[in-house]
Design a protein around this motif. Structure first.
Motif, PDB file in Angstrom:
ATOM      1  N   UNK A 324       0.785  -1.224   0.000  1.00 52.89           N
ATOM      2  CA  UNK A 324       0.000   0.000   0.000  1.00 52.89           C
ATOM      3  C   UNK A 324       0.821   1.280   0.000  1.00 52.89           C
ATOM      4  N   UNK A 325       2.076   1.199  -0.454  1.00 53.16           N
ATOM      5  CA  UNK A 325       2.928   2.376  -0.564  1.00 53.16           C
ATOM      6  C   UNK A 325       3.051   2.782  -2.037  1.00 53.16           C
ATOM      7  N   UNK A 326       3.241   4.083  -2.324  1.00 53.69           N
ATOM      8  CA  UNK A 326       3.483   4.490  -3.707  1.00 53.69           C
ATOM      9  C   UNK A 326       4.816   3.953  -4.193  1.00 53.69           C
ATOM     10  N   UNK A 327       4.938   3.800  -5.519  1.00 57.20           N
ATOM     11  CA  UNK A 327       6.104   3.130  -6.091  1.00 57.20           C
ATOM     12  C   UNK A 327       6.725   3.994  -7.191  1.00 57.20           C
ATOM     13  N   UNK A 338       2.432  -2.895 -15.579  1.00 60.20           N
ATOM     14  CA  UNK A 338       1.691  -3.129 -14.330  1.00 60.20           C
ATOM     15  C   UNK A 338       1.609  -1.847 -13.507  1.00 60.20           C
ATOM     16  N   UNK A 339       2.734  -1.143 -13.386  1.00 58.36           N
ATOM     17  CA  UNK A 339       2.733   0.090 -12.597  1.00 58.36           C
ATOM     18  C   UNK A 339       1.824   1.151 -13.213  1.00 58.36           C
ATOM     19  N   UNK A 340       1.867   1.266 -14.526  1.00 56.75           N
ATOM     20  CA  UNK A 340       1.027   2.259 -15.183  1.00 56.75           C
ATOM     21  C   UNK A 340      -0.448   1.881 -15.094  1.00 56.75           C
ATOM     22  N   UNK A 341      -0.749   0.623 -15.332  1.00 54.91           N
ATOM     23  CA  UNK A 341      -2.129   0.162 -15.302  1.00 54.91           C
ATOM     24  C   UNK A 341      -2.736   0.280 -13.904  1.00 54.91           C
ATOM     25  N   UNK A 342      -1.923   0.011 -12.883  1.00 50.74           N
ATOM     26  CA  UNK A 342      -2.420   0.053 -11.507  1.00 50.74           C
ATOM     27  C   UNK A 342      -2.607   1.471 -10.990  1.00 50.74           C
ATOM     28  N   UNK A 343      -1.839   2.407 -11.526  1.00 50.96           N
ATOM     29  CA  UNK A 343      -1.865   3.768 -10.994  1.00 50.96           C
ATOM     30  C   UNK A 343      -1.147   3.894  -9.667  1.00 50.96           C
ATOM     31  N   UNK A 344      -0.270   2.915  -9.368  1.00 49.80           N
ATOM     32  CA  UNK A 344       0.366   2.849  -8.050  1.00 49.80           C
ATOM     33  C   UNK A 344       1.598   3.727  -7.909  1.00 49.80           C
ATOM     34  N   UNK A 345       2.027   4.376  -8.995  1.00 48.73           N
ATOM     35  CA  UNK A 345       3.230   5.179  -8.853  1.00 48.73           C
ATOM     36  C   UNK A 345       3.616   5.883 -10.129  1.00 48.73           C
ATOM     37  N   UNK A 346       4.881   6.254 -10.214  1.00 46.55           N
ATOM     38  CA  UNK A 346       5.435   6.960 -11.362  1.00 46.55           C
ATOM     39  C   UNK A 346       6.499   6.087 -12.003  1.00 46.55           C
ATOM     40  N   UNK A 363       7.454  12.874  -7.258  1.00 47.37           N
ATOM     41  CA  UNK A 363       6.804  12.118  -6.189  1.00 47.37           C
ATOM     42  C   UNK A 363       6.905  12.870  -4.865  1.00 47.37           C
ATOM     43  N   UNK A 364       8.063  13.440  -4.593  1.00 41.12           N
ATOM     44  CA  UNK A 364       8.254  14.160  -3.326  1.00 41.12           C
ATOM     45  C   UNK A 364       7.384  15.416  -3.259  1.00 41.12           C
ATOM     46  N   UNK A 365       7.029  15.967  -4.427  1.00 44.39           N
ATOM     47  CA  UNK A 365       6.226  17.188  -4.467  1.00 44.39           C
ATOM     48  C   UNK A 365       4.734  16.916  -4.309  1.00 44.39           C
ATOM     49  N   UNK A 366       4.344  15.646  -4.460  1.00 42.89           N
ATOM     50  CA  UNK A 366       2.922  15.318  -4.312  1.00 42.89           C
ATOM     51  C   UNK A 366       2.490  15.438  -2.857  1.00 42.89           C
ATOM     52  N   UNK A 367       1.222  15.681  -2.669  1.00 47.28           N
ATOM     53  CA  UNK A 367       0.681  15.737  -1.313  1.00 47.28           C
ATOM     54  C   UNK A 367       0.685  14.341  -0.697  1.00 47.28           C
ATOM     55  N   UNK A 368       0.704  14.277   0.611  1.00 48.77           N
ATOM     56  CA  UNK A 368       0.639  12.991   1.304  1.00 48.77           C
ATOM     57  C   UNK A 368      -0.628  12.239   0.914  1.00 48.77           C
ATOM     58  N   UNK A 369      -1.714  12.981   0.746  1.00 52.43           N
ATOM     59  CA  UNK A 369      -2.989  12.354   0.353  1.00 52.43           C
ATOM     60  C   UNK A 369      -2.872  11.688  -1.015  1.00 52.43           C
ATOM     61  N   UNK A 372      -0.847   8.512  -0.748  1.00 52.20           N
ATOM     62  CA  UNK A 372      -1.650   7.463  -0.123  1.00 52.20           C
ATOM     63  C   UNK A 372      -2.642   6.873  -1.122  1.00 52.20           C
ATOM     64  N   UNK A 373      -3.181   7.719  -1.951  1.00 55.42           N
ATOM     65  CA  UNK A 373      -4.120   7.268  -2.976  1.00 55.42           C
ATOM     66  C   UNK A 373      -3.437   6.315  -3.951  1.00 55.42           C
ATOM     67  N   UNK A 374      -2.217   6.641  -4.346  1.00 52.84           N
ATOM     68  CA  UNK A 374      -1.450   5.745  -5.216  1.00 52.84           C
ATOM     69  C   UNK A 374      -1.226   4.388  -4.545  1.00 52.84           C
ATOM     70  N   UNK A 375      -0.846   4.431  -3.278  1.00 60.42           N
ATOM     71  CA  UNK A 375      -0.615   3.195  -2.544  1.00 60.42           C
ATOM     72  C   UNK A 375      -1.854   2.327  -2.466  1.00 60.42           C
ATOM     73  N   UNK A 376      -2.994   2.944  -2.229  1.00 61.44           N
ATOM     74  CA  UNK A 376      -4.246   2.189  -2.154  1.00 61.44           C
ATOM     75  C   UNK A 376      -4.606   1.582  -3.499  1.00 61.44           C
ATOM     76  N   UNK A 377      -4.353   2.309  -4.583  1.00 65.80           N
ATOM     77  CA  UNK A 377      -4.607   1.762  -5.917  1.00 65.80           C
ATOM     78  C   UNK A 377      -3.732   0.538  -6.167  1.00 65.80           C
TER      79      UNK A 377
END
Length: 410
Positions: A324-327, A338-346, A363-369, A372-377
């Motif tokens: 559940x962490x961004x990647x 897989x990463x692009x299809x999942x929306x889990x990261x950059x 990634x560092x510039x994104x909000x914590x929210x 977290x959304x990426x991680x949940x995806x």
């Protein structure tokens, strides 16, 4: 069912086969593992083991160990001796240790493919089916890593691979990208089954602070690469990306694990004066990894850019998604998809440090929210495509259901 697993690597070495064996015991099956003496990845026998280490029981799994030559520093000669010693001793001792009291043979085939030969010997003698789970393609791995240049040698290895595949009753592949390669060896499509890797259940559990080890990352935005520090991971890309971000002292690149290029990485860190933002950490037990994942801000996976690694799904990717962490990814092909299809990261292209550095800064510039959304995806995608329970149940349904009462001699 009594299952004999043949794998050159097993507990206390950290491989997915450990989880499979343990889970099959929990499901009421009898499991025996024919394996070597643990020495991966450092190349020397683990504490408490030697050439005369013979047998033990772990989590209800009967373990038969055969003497092998350790990997040492993993140069070509030592690796060849390591591979051949398991193949030869495995073929000899499997006949002495394992009478006909199992229902199926299951081969966990990482490199080398030679580790599957003891299972073929047992099949011919005892007439039991072989299930062969391909984690690494051969001879493609040797070609991709430029380990064998002789056309004659590659030709002989290709014939050996074809022979092994022909003797198997079912060939399981960890990536759909492997299927065409196996078909090219003249194997029927009906024998090939897609069985992806999964994440151990501990990655899906909430990490309780009272049970967690102390994790000390620097203050700032922490990127974590966890796993084998080897050639195929393309880790130079991380060092070069870190060089591009070194003026931003809030961006920290953490590499946790062991492997043949770790000393080289430390040299590069020193030469490029990156010690403030690039940190090497010792390998930790798998039970501690969820705490490290939780403590970082984003996880990182990289691979070299070549034809083989465009087909491969590194097993850490499933663990990353499940956590559940961004990647952040610097890779191409199946894993990038897989990463692009999942929306889990950059995703950056493999071996492109400029793209990776830019992705890290983004990634560092994104909000914590948003992170977290990426991680949940990623977690949702994991459950839909790599569920541990579904993968294990799929494998269980493929195996014979006959059950013997007498175990192998351990």
């Amino acid at each position: 069912m009594h299952l004999l697993i043949v794998s050159q690597y097993f507990w206390p070495e950290s491989f997915r086969i450990n989880d499979l064996a343990q889970e099959f015991v929990k499901r009421g099956h009898e499991v025996t593992v024919l394996t070597g003496i643990p020495n991966y990845p450092k190349g020397k026998f683990y504490s408490g083991y030697n050439l005369f280490s013979h047998s033990e029981v772990w989590q209800g799994v009967n373990i038969i160990r055969v003497p092998i030559i350790p990997r040492g520093k993993a140069n070509a000669i030592r690796l060849s001796l390591n591979y051949l010693s398991f193949m030869i001793m495995g073929c000899l001792l499997c006949l002495l240790r394992c009478p006909k009291k199992f229902d199926a043979l299951f081969v966990f085939q990482t490199s080398p493919i030679t580790a599957g030969l003891p299972a073929i010997v047992l099949k011919k003698i005892y007439q039991v089916p072989v299930y062969f789970w391909v984690q690494d393609l051969w001879p493609e791995t040797l070609i991709a890593l430029n380990k064998v240049k002789s056309k004659i040698a590659l030709g002989l290895i290709t014939k050996f691979v074809k022979y092994i595949y022909q003797q198997c009753d079912v060939i399981l592949v960890q990536s759909r990208g492997f299927i065409d390669s196996i078909l090219n060896h003249g194997i029927s499509r009906d024998k090939i089954v897609y069985l992806p890797n999964w994440a151990e259940s501990l990655y899906l559990k909430e990490v309780e602070s009272v049970e967690s080890p102390a994790v000390h990352f620097p203050e700032g935005f922490n990127i974590l690469f966890a796993g084998n520090l080897g050639e195929s991971q393309g880790l130079e890309t991380i060092i070069e990306a870190a060089e591009l971000t070194k003026d931003n002292l809030q961006i920290h690149w953490n590499l946790l694990g062991e492997g043949r290029v770790k000393e080289k990485l430390q040299q590069q860190i020193n030469e490029k004066e990156l010690s403030q933002t690039v940190h090497l950490h010792a390998k930790r037990p798998i039970e501690e990894m969820p705490a490290y994942f939780k403590a970082c801000d984003t996880l990182l996976v990289t691979l070299q850019d070549n034809f083989l690694f465009r087909l491969t799904i590194p097993s850490k990717l499933q663990c990353y998604l499940a956590s559940g962490k961004p990647i952040l990814g610097a890779l191409n092909g199946e894993s990038a998809h897989i990463l692009k299809e999942s929306g889990a990261g950059l995703v950056a292209d493999a071996e492109d440090p400029k793209q990776l550095a830019a992705a890290a800064l983004n990634m560092s510039a994104l909000s914590e929210h948003k992170r977290q959304e990426m991680g949940e995806l990623g977690k949702v995608y994991y459950q839909a495509n790599f569920s541990r329970e579904e993968c294990l149940s799929q494998l269980e349904s493929l195996l014979p259901q006959t059950k013997h009462s007498e175990p192998c001699v351990v």
